[in-house]
Design a protein around this motif. Structure first.
Motif, PDB file in Angstrom:
ATOM      1  N   MET B   1       0.828  -1.213   0.000  1.00 24.64           N
ATOM      2  CA  MET B   1       0.000   0.000   0.000  1.00 24.64           C
ATOM      3  C   MET B   1       0.858   1.256   0.000  1.00 24.64           C
ATOM      4  SD  MET B   1      -3.080   0.718  -0.288  1.00 24.64           S
ATOM      5  CE  MET B   1      -3.605   2.364  -0.655  1.00 24.64           C
ATOM      6  N   ASP B   2       1.928   1.228   0.837  1.00 20.82           N
ATOM      7  CA  ASP B   2       2.835   2.368   0.865  1.00 20.82           C
ATOM      8  C   ASP B   2       3.473   2.600  -0.486  1.00 20.82           C
ATOM      9  OD1 ASP B   2       2.300   2.970   3.379  1.00 20.82           O
ATOM     10  OD2 ASP B   2       4.217   2.331   4.261  1.00 20.82           O
ATOM     11  N   PHE B   3       3.809   1.460  -1.117  1.00 21.16           N
ATOM     12  CA  PHE B   3       4.443   1.536  -2.415  1.00 21.16           C
ATOM     13  C   PHE B   3       3.487   2.176  -3.416  1.00 21.16           C
ATOM     14  CE2 PHE B   3       5.880  -0.661  -6.432  1.00 21.16           C
ATOM     15  CZ  PHE B   3       7.039   0.072  -6.551  1.00 21.16           C
ATOM     16  N   PHE B   4       2.228   1.741  -3.416  1.00 19.99           N
ATOM     17  CA  PHE B   4       1.208   2.298  -4.297  1.00 19.99           C
ATOM     18  C   PHE B   4       1.066   3.791  -4.049  1.00 19.99           C
ATOM     19  CE2 PHE B   4      -3.093   3.735  -5.014  1.00 19.99           C
ATOM     20  CZ  PHE B   4      -3.306   3.339  -6.327  1.00 19.99           C
ATOM     21  N   LEU B   5       0.981   4.162  -2.770  1.00 19.91           N
ATOM     22  CA  LEU B   5       0.789   5.566  -2.415  1.00 19.91           C
ATOM     23  C   LEU B   5       1.944   6.416  -2.909  1.00 19.91           C
ATOM     24  CD1 LEU B   5      -1.346   7.168  -0.899  1.00 19.91           C
ATOM     25  CD2 LEU B   5       0.149   7.099   1.098  1.00 19.91           C
ATOM     26  N   SER B   6       3.147   5.905  -2.754  1.00 19.57           N
ATOM     27  CA  SER B   6       4.287   6.721  -3.179  1.00 19.57           C
ATOM     28  C   SER B   6       4.311   6.842  -4.704  1.00 19.57           C
ATOM     29  CB  SER B   6       5.593   6.154  -2.633  1.00 19.57           C
ATOM     30  OG  SER B   6       6.093   5.173  -3.492  1.00 19.57           O
ATOM     31  N   LEU B   7       3.908   5.773  -5.396  1.00 18.02           N
ATOM     32  CA  LEU B   7       3.829   5.889  -6.862  1.00 18.02           C
ATOM     33  C   LEU B   7       2.749   6.881  -7.262  1.00 18.02           C
ATOM     34  CD1 LEU B   7       4.122   2.196  -8.115  1.00 18.02           C
ATOM     35  CD2 LEU B   7       5.861   3.994  -8.170  1.00 18.02           C
ATOM     36  N   PHE B   8       1.630   6.805  -6.533  1.00 21.75           N
ATOM     37  CA  PHE B   8       0.522   7.713  -6.820  1.00 21.75           C
ATOM     38  C   PHE B   8       0.964   9.164  -6.668  1.00 21.75           C
ATOM     39  CE2 PHE B   8      -3.123  10.237  -5.548  1.00 21.75           C
ATOM     40  CZ  PHE B   8      -4.062   9.888  -6.508  1.00 21.75           C
ATOM     41  N   MET B   9       1.660   9.436  -5.557  1.00 27.22           N
ATOM     42  CA  MET B   9       2.110  10.803  -5.286  1.00 27.22           C
ATOM     43  C   MET B   9       3.120  11.262  -6.317  1.00 27.22           C
ATOM     44  SD  MET B   9       0.732  12.493  -3.235  1.00 27.22           S
ATOM     45  CE  MET B   9      -0.687  12.308  -2.278  1.00 27.22           C
ATOM     46  N   SER B  10       4.029  10.359  -6.689  1.00 25.53           N
ATOM     47  CA  SER B  10       5.033  10.779  -7.665  1.00 25.53           C
ATOM     48  C   SER B  10       4.373  11.010  -9.028  1.00 25.53           C
ATOM     49  CB  SER B  10       6.166   9.755  -7.709  1.00 25.53           C
ATOM     50  OG  SER B  10       6.257   9.168  -8.966  1.00 25.53           O
ATOM     51  N   GLY B  11       3.351  10.198  -9.350  1.00 21.19           N
ATOM     52  CA  GLY B  11       2.623  10.416 -10.595  1.00 21.19           C
ATOM     53  C   GLY B  11       1.883  11.738 -10.585  1.00 21.19           C
ATOM     54  N   LEU B  12       1.309  12.050  -9.445  1.00 22.37           N
ATOM     55  CA  LEU B  12       0.563  13.298  -9.314  1.00 22.37           C
ATOM     56  C   LEU B  12       1.468  14.511  -9.482  1.00 22.37           C
ATOM     57  CD1 LEU B  12      -2.329  14.200  -8.686  1.00 22.37           C
ATOM     58  CD2 LEU B  12      -1.712  14.290  -6.277  1.00 22.37           C
ATOM     59  N   THR B  13       2.643  14.471  -8.856  1.00 21.65           N
ATOM     60  CA  THR B  13       3.537  15.629  -8.965  1.00 21.65           C
ATOM     61  C   THR B  13       4.111  15.731 -10.380  1.00 21.65           C
ATOM     62  OG1 THR B  13       5.188  14.210  -7.955  1.00 21.65           O
ATOM     63  CG2 THR B  13       4.264  15.914  -6.595  1.00 21.65           C
ATOM     64  N   LYS B  14       4.489  14.603 -10.925  1.00 27.87           N
ATOM     65  CA  LYS B  14       5.002  14.602 -12.289  1.00 27.87           C
ATOM     66  C   LYS B  14       3.947  15.166 -13.240  1.00 27.87           C
ATOM     67  CE  LYS B  14       8.287  11.310 -13.717  1.00 27.87           C
ATOM     68  NZ  LYS B  14       8.571   9.877 -13.708  1.00 27.87           N
ATOM     69  N   GLY B  15       2.718  14.672 -13.055  1.00 28.15           N
ATOM     70  CA  GLY B  15       1.610  15.145 -13.879  1.00 28.15           C
ATOM     71  C   GLY B  15       1.387  16.643 -13.715  1.00 28.15           C
ATOM     72  N   SER B  16       1.565  17.143 -12.495  1.00 35.85           N
ATOM     73  CA  SER B  16       1.375  18.575 -12.259  1.00 35.85           C
ATOM     74  C   SER B  16       2.377  19.399 -13.036  1.00 35.85           C
ATOM     75  CB  SER B  16       1.525  18.901 -10.776  1.00 35.85           C
ATOM     76  OG  SER B  16       0.615  18.161 -10.030  1.00 35.85           O
TER      77      SER B  16
END
Lengths: 268, 302
Positions: B1-16
């Motif tokens: 779950m932590d791994f998913f969350l960190s990928l999610f966050m990195s995707g969100l910032t990259k996308g931003s």
């Protein structure tokens, strides 16, 4: 007023001299000399493809004419050559137009469409637009009031905040004229304003054209196929065929002119 | 779950970040139907100006620090990039107005190469270390677990920029003129809209957003070189096409999709495949909806 000025022939707002437009080998306009007298309604008629809209495009800076001159006199005595000016410059000098196929900003509201017409006359620059100081806000308010008044005066009050594309066809035509008025024109070019209107709407349009001329104090150059309308509103009619002017005169003369009858009905 | 969350966050910032750049592409395209290939370079220049100003102002001579430093650097690099964007349009695109559509495109590619080489000569071809400009923030432990301060700042800046842009376009008279020009440039001019000014404003706004992106990517990656604009520009352009070029919400959504795709592909498949996944998504979406997600396939007026 001096003696010389007062006995001049009635002054003109627009004069073209030898205006020609050639596309490749096609001569769309062939040495057109046309004059629009101040405060007159001048009509331009002719069969499809005669070059009427091309003439409008040359006048408003969409096409640079191949040859000839266009002189515009906005009323303060200055004569300005419109040849080679960009469309926004021409509009801001006082020459506004409408199109035969309606060209409203369909996703803008009715009020915004009219405000766009005021846009070029607003003074505040980019910094004002970004930081919205007091002067800019006052100016914007003034133009919003002005646009709103125009819409009220020309019967579009009820739909001020609607999107332009949601208006009925007749109202869209009306809005296009109001938007053109918002630029503060001295000369208004109307390209087939009656196209697609029914008899009632056409009658309303005739009244509208006459009201505009008197209350906005401007001159009108009108392209129109509805002969009833043309004969009733215009003071002078120009007839075009194959890029050339073939007749000029008041409506009753044009009605009887053999060259005009031939151009419209073909030879016996 | 932590791994998913960190990928999610990195995707969100990259996308931003992609979104900040993609907005410039899509706005310019909306107004003058030009793909401004040099736009990525403005982002790169924004990053370099941010680096230079943070060295100057954060150094012992001036001694700024914390939020003052970050905000001053952001303002100055935005201003600088705005001047670059404005000048670029005047030099490379305005003289070609009315020329065939290929001419300004070639000019844009030339501009892009010129700016890359110019920065390479002046700033060396090496990666330069970017200082950590984001001040320490005391986040609650639960939040800190999900997101670090850099990512948080990136998300906030992007969100604020999007809202500001939307407000500008919806409610100011310049924004209104931009919408009018996007719909019908000739009619807008015939209504007295000064087209050149609207275009300049569009380039300035796009450049400011790109410069913010450049500053933020510097803070996040901690190193920059003259080439970062090319890749980021390509990605942002892809994002703009994905969302429907010319559409502002489209650019943001497209950028986020791209950011997530890259981030999850890198995490769950392999980082060498992340670009491939991103482009496969592009191809799938364009096959199903050729105009992009928010794009309308227009009927050509004859």
């Amino acid at each position: 007023m001096t003696e010389a000025a007062s006995c001049r022939p009635p002054d003109s707002v627009l004069k073209t001299c030898g205006l020609s437009m050639v596309f490749g080998g096609l001569v769309a306009l062939d040495r057109v000399d046309l004059t629009v007298e101040r405060h007159s309604i001048t009509a331009l008629i002719g069969p499809n493809g005669a070059g009427k809209t091309t003439l409008f495009n040359c006048l408003t800076g969409i096409y640079p004419p191949t040859r000839g001159s266009i002189t515009f006199e906005s009323g303060d005595g200055r004569k300005i050559s419109l040849k080679g000016l960009a469309p926004d410059r021409v509009t801001l000098l006082g020459l506004a137009r409408t199109f035969q196929n309606i060209r409203l900003f369909s996703n803008l509201t009715v009020l915004e469409n009219v405000l766009i017409g005021c846009h070029g006359r607003m003074r505040a620059g980019l910094l004002g637009a970004l930081f919205r100081d007091k002067k800019t806000r006052a100016e914007e308010k003034a133009f919003i009031d002005f646009s709103y008044d125009l819409l009220v005066r020309y019967g579009l009050k009820a739909s001020v905040n609607e999107l332009a594309k949601n208006l009925a066809y007749g109202a869209q035509r009306r809005l296009e004229i109001v938007r053109a008025l918002a630029t503060g024109p001295k000369l208004l070019l109307l390209d087939e304003p009656a196209a697609g209107l029914n008899i009632n709407e056409t009658n309303e349009l005739r009244e509208l054209i006459e009201t505009i001329r008197t209350s906005e104090n401007l001159s009108i150059l009108l392209i129109e196929h509805d002969m009833n309308l043309v004969m009733n509103v215009s003071h002078v009619i120009y007839v075009m065929d194959y890029g050339k002017l073939i007749a000029v005169g008041p409506p009753n003369e044009i009605r009887r002119n053999p060259a005009v009858i031939k151009a419209y009905l073909g030879e016996e | 779950m932590d791994f998913f969350l960190s990928l999610f966050m990195s995707g969100l910032t990259k996308g931003s970040i992609y979104a900040l750049i993609a907005l410039g592409y899509t706005m310019v395209y909306g107004i003058i139907a030009l793909i401004n290939f040099a736009h990525g370079e403005i982002y790169m220049i924004g990053a370099f100006t941010a680096l230079i100003f943070s060295m100057l102002l954060g150094g012992p001579a001036v001694g700024m620090s914390g939020w003052t430093l970050l905000l001053t650097v952001a303002a100055l690099s935005a201003l600088y990039a705005a001047m670059y964007g404005w000048t670029m349009e005047k030099i490379a695109y305005q003289p070609l107005r009315g020329a065939s559509r290929l001419a300004p495109l070639i000019s844009a590619i030339g501009m892009s190469i010129f700016l890359q080489n110019y920065v390479q000569l002046v700033q060396t071809p090496n990666f330069l270390v970017f200082p950590d400009l984001i001040p320490q923030i005391d986040l609650p432990a639960a939040v800190a677990k999900a997101i670090n301060r850099t990512h948080l700042v990136i998300l906030i800046v992007t969100a604020v920029a999007m809202v500001a842009l939307t407000v500008f376009i919806k409610f100011t008279r310049m924004g209104m003129a931009m919408r009018a020009v996007a719909q019908d440039p000739i009619m807008a001019r015939l209504s007295g809209v000064k087209l050149d000014r609207v275009i300049s404003v569009t380039f300035v706004i796009g450049s400011v957003l790109a410069a913010l992106g450049g500053l933020l990517i510097g803070c996040s990656m901690r190193q920059i070189d003259f080439y970062i604009g090319f890749l980021a520009g390509m990605k942002a352009f892809t994002a703009a096409v994905l969302g429907g070029i010319g559409s502002i919400p489209g650019a943001v959504i497209g950028a986020l999709i791209l950011g997530f795709a890259e981030s999850f592909a890198a995490g769950y498949i392999s980082s060498s495949y992340k670009d491939m996944v991103a482009f496969i998504i592009l191809i799938i979406i364009l096959t199903l909806k050729p105009g992009g997600i928010f794009g309308t396939s227009q009927t050509q007026k004859v």
